[in-house]
Design a protein around this motif. Structure first.
Motif, PDB file in Angstrom:
ATOM      1  N   GLY A 187       0.858  -1.172   0.000  1.00 32.62           N
ATOM      2  CA  GLY A 187       0.000   0.000   0.000  1.00 32.62           C
ATOM      3  C   GLY A 187       0.893   1.220   0.000  1.00 32.62           C
ATOM      4  O   GLY A 187       1.897   1.264  -0.703  1.00 32.62           O
ATOM      5  N   SER A 188       0.570   2.180   0.816  1.00 31.76           N
ATOM      6  CA  SER A 188       1.403   3.370   0.923  1.00 31.76           C
ATOM      7  C   SER A 188       1.348   3.879   2.350  1.00 31.76           C
ATOM      8  O   SER A 188       0.300   3.887   2.978  1.00 31.76           O
ATOM      9  CB  SER A 188       0.907   4.454  -0.031  1.00 31.76           C
ATOM     10  N   SER A 189       2.487   4.315   2.832  1.00 33.46           N
ATOM     11  CA  SER A 189       2.583   4.816   4.184  1.00 33.46           C
ATOM     12  C   SER A 189       3.113   6.239   4.133  1.00 33.46           C
ATOM     13  O   SER A 189       4.160   6.484   3.539  1.00 33.46           O
ATOM     14  CB  SER A 189       3.521   3.913   4.987  1.00 33.46           C
ATOM     15  N   ILE A 190       2.381   7.174   4.725  1.00 30.86           N
ATOM     16  CA  ILE A 190       2.764   8.582   4.727  1.00 30.86           C
ATOM     17  C   ILE A 190       3.220   8.950   6.131  1.00 30.86           C
ATOM     18  O   ILE A 190       2.474   8.763   7.094  1.00 30.86           O
ATOM     19  CB  ILE A 190       1.594   9.468   4.263  1.00 30.86           C
ATOM     20  N   HIS A 191       4.426   9.468   6.231  1.00 25.10           N
ATOM     21  CA  HIS A 191       5.032   9.807   7.518  1.00 25.10           C
ATOM     22  C   HIS A 191       5.357  11.292   7.568  1.00 25.10           C
ATOM     23  O   HIS A 191       5.826  11.864   6.589  1.00 25.10           O
ATOM     24  CB  HIS A 191       6.341   9.028   7.721  1.00 25.10           C
ATOM     25  N   ALA A 192       5.145  11.912   8.725  1.00 23.97           N
ATOM     26  CA  ALA A 192       5.527  13.304   8.979  1.00 23.97           C
ATOM     27  C   ALA A 192       5.245  13.621  10.439  1.00 23.97           C
ATOM     28  O   ALA A 192       4.343  13.036  11.045  1.00 23.97           O
ATOM     29  CB  ALA A 192       4.750  14.269   8.086  1.00 23.97           C
ATOM     30  N   GLN A 193       6.020  14.520  11.007  1.00 24.46           N
ATOM     31  CA  GLN A 193       5.773  15.058  12.349  1.00 24.46           C
ATOM     32  C   GLN A 193       5.682  13.970  13.414  1.00 24.46           C
ATOM     33  O   GLN A 193       4.935  14.094  14.384  1.00 24.46           O
ATOM     34  CB  GLN A 193       4.482  15.885  12.348  1.00 24.46           C
ATOM     35  N   GLY A 194       6.404  12.877  13.249  1.00 25.12           N
ATOM     36  CA  GLY A 194       6.369  11.798  14.233  1.00 25.12           C
ATOM     37  C   GLY A 194       5.113  10.958  14.180  1.00 25.12           C
ATOM     38  O   GLY A 194       4.821  10.215  15.116  1.00 25.12           O
ATOM     39  N   ARG A 195       4.356  11.068  13.096  1.00 29.79           N
ATOM     40  CA  ARG A 195       3.117  10.305  12.930  1.00 29.79           C
ATOM     41  C   ARG A 195       3.158   9.585  11.589  1.00 29.79           C
ATOM     42  O   ARG A 195       3.945   9.937  10.720  1.00 29.79           O
ATOM     43  CB  ARG A 195       1.902  11.238  12.922  1.00 29.79           C
ATOM     44  N   PHE A 196       2.271   8.612  11.413  1.00 26.92           N
ATOM     45  CA  PHE A 196       2.127   7.989  10.102  1.00 26.92           C
ATOM     46  C   PHE A 196       0.720   7.465   9.903  1.00 26.92           C
ATOM     47  O   PHE A 196      -0.004   7.213  10.857  1.00 26.92           O
ATOM     48  CB  PHE A 196       3.156   6.862   9.890  1.00 26.92           C
TER      49      PHE A 196
END
Length: 141
Positions: free
Chosen positions: A98-107
């Motif tokens: 699938g796809s995993s979006i990460h930023a700001q210590g979250r995903f």
């Protein structure tokens, strides 16, 4: 930054515009063939985002909207809507089942199913926009 956008709030609109830019104009949206993804199933989120997910065994849905300087991830929890604001310089995308979006210590991890495959062109467009942004602010050689 995650905002509760269930009801209209002009302060939220201004905050989003400051962080990731205001919406694309109608002409720009037509030239880009749209700026929003189709609805995708959210498989998994980071522990610090569990509070905005459905507690019962309902399916969690989310979609992505492009902005000039970042993206907005809209997550539905029952009748509530939450928006996660991610500037391009914080955005990291992993393609694993699938796809995993990460930023700001979250995903957020989106499930690899039919609706995800329908969004392939959108993810290509998202990566192109991120590359354009990164090139505009890259260090000179």
């Amino acid at each position: 930054m995650i905002l509760n956008t269930t009801h209209f709030n002009s302060e939220h609109k201004q905050l989003i515009a400051d962080l990731v830019g205001s919406e694309f104009s109608l002409v720009q949206k037509l030239k880009m063939n749209g700026v929003g993804s189709k609805r995708m199933i959210i498989d998994e989120v980071s522990p610090n985002m569990k509070s905005i997910m459905n507690v019962v065994s309902d399916i969690n849905y989310g979609n992505i909207e492009l902005r000039p300087k970042g993206i907005l991830i809209m997550i539905n929890q029952g009748l509530k809507n939450f928006t996660w604001i991610i500037p391009y310089y914080q955005l990291v995308i992993y393609k694993t089942n699938g796809s995993s979006i990460h930023a700001q210590g979250r995903f957020v991890h989106f499930r690899d199913n039919k609706t995800f495959k329908e969004n392939k062109k959108f993810f290509d467009k998202l990566l192109d926009e991120k590359v354009k942004y990164d090139m505009a602010y890259s260090m000179p050689q």
